[in-house]
Design an enzyme around this catalytic site. Sequence first.
Site, mmCIF file in Angstrom:
data_model
loop_
_atom_site.group_PDB
_atom_site.id
_atom_site.type_symbol
_atom_site.label_atom_id
_atom_site.label_comp_id
_atom_site.label_asym_id
_atom_site.label_seq_id
_atom_site.Cartn_x
_atom_site.Cartn_y
_atom_site.Cartn_z
ATOM 1 N N CYS A 42 0.919 -1.128 0.046
ATOM 2 C CA CYS A 42 -0.096 -0.009 -0.184
ATOM 3 C C CYS A 42 1.022 1.312 -0.128
ATOM 4 O O CYS A 42 1.644 1.320 0.974
ATOM 5 C CB CYS A 42 -0.809 -0.042 1.158
ATOM 6 S SG CYS A 42 -1.884 1.523 1.435
ATOM 7 N N CYS A 45 0.480 3.235 3.487
ATOM 8 C CA CYS A 45 0.725 3.026 4.784
ATOM 9 C C CYS A 45 1.874 1.701 4.830
ATOM 10 O O CYS A 45 2.251 1.268 5.759
ATOM 11 C CB CYS A 45 -0.461 2.375 5.686
ATOM 12 S SG CYS A 45 -1.345 0.915 5.026
ATOM 13 N N CYS A 90 -8.091 -0.359 1.887
ATOM 14 C CA CYS A 90 -6.832 -0.794 2.861
ATOM 15 C C CYS A 90 -7.322 -0.651 4.447
ATOM 16 O O CYS A 90 -7.948 0.259 4.608
ATOM 17 C CB CYS A 90 -5.668 -0.006 2.608
ATOM 18 S SG CYS A 90 -4.370 -0.518 4.132
ATOM 19 N N CYS A 93 -4.985 1.665 6.301
ATOM 20 C CA CYS A 93 -4.998 3.142 6.579
ATOM 21 C C CYS A 93 -6.338 3.718 5.977
ATOM 22 O O CYS A 93 -6.671 4.962 5.760
ATOM 23 C CB CYS A 93 -3.913 3.722 5.763
ATOM 24 S SG CYS A 93 -3.937 3.364 3.959
ATOM 25 N N CYS A 113 -9.071 -4.767 -9.587
ATOM 26 C CA CYS A 113 -8.707 -3.884 -10.433
ATOM 27 C C CYS A 113 -8.266 -2.886 -9.782
ATOM 28 O O CYS A 113 -8.816 -2.022 -9.141
ATOM 29 C CB CYS A 113 -9.856 -3.433 -11.326
ATOM 30 S SG CYS A 113 -9.546 -2.333 -12.547
HETATM 31 ZN ZN LIG Z 1 -2.777 1.314 3.558
#
Ligand SMILES: [Zn+2]
Length: 125
Positions: A42, A45, A90, A93, A113
Site C-alpha cells: 500500500c 501505509c 486498505c 489506512c 482492479c
Molecule cells: Zn494502506
Amino acid sequence: MKKNEKNSKLSSEQYYVLRNEGTENPGSSLLNNEKRKGAYFCAGCGTKLFESSTKYESGSGWPSFFQSLPDVFETKIDYYMGYPRTEYHCKKCGGHHGHIFEDGPKPTGKRYCNNGICLVFKEEI
Ligand SMILES: [Zn+2]
C-alpha cells in the site's frame, strides 16, 4: 474514511485516488507491465497487499490481481457509476485502491482492479 497523518508523503495523484476514491487513467501505470517476482504494498501505509504470483493481464488498463493477501482489505458498495460496484480499501489506512469484479481467472474468479498509483512494488531478491 479514516484520517491519516501521513498524507504529506503522498503525491497529489496518490492523494486523489487513495483519499478521494479517484481513479487513475487506464494504461497510465507503469505497474501494468511489471512482471518481476515480488510483492505489492500500500502506497499509503506500506501494508503488503498482493503477491506478484496473483497478478495477471486483464486487458483493463489497470494492474489486476485475482487474490489479495488475507484480511488486508475492507469493501463497500458504491454507486458512482449508477450501478453497484464493490469498492475496496486498505484496512489499515483506509486508502481506496480499486474495485473487485467477478470476471477474474480461476481459482478465485475475482478481479482486483487496482489503481497502480496506490501500489508500491518491491522486487523479491
Ligand atoms: Zn494502506
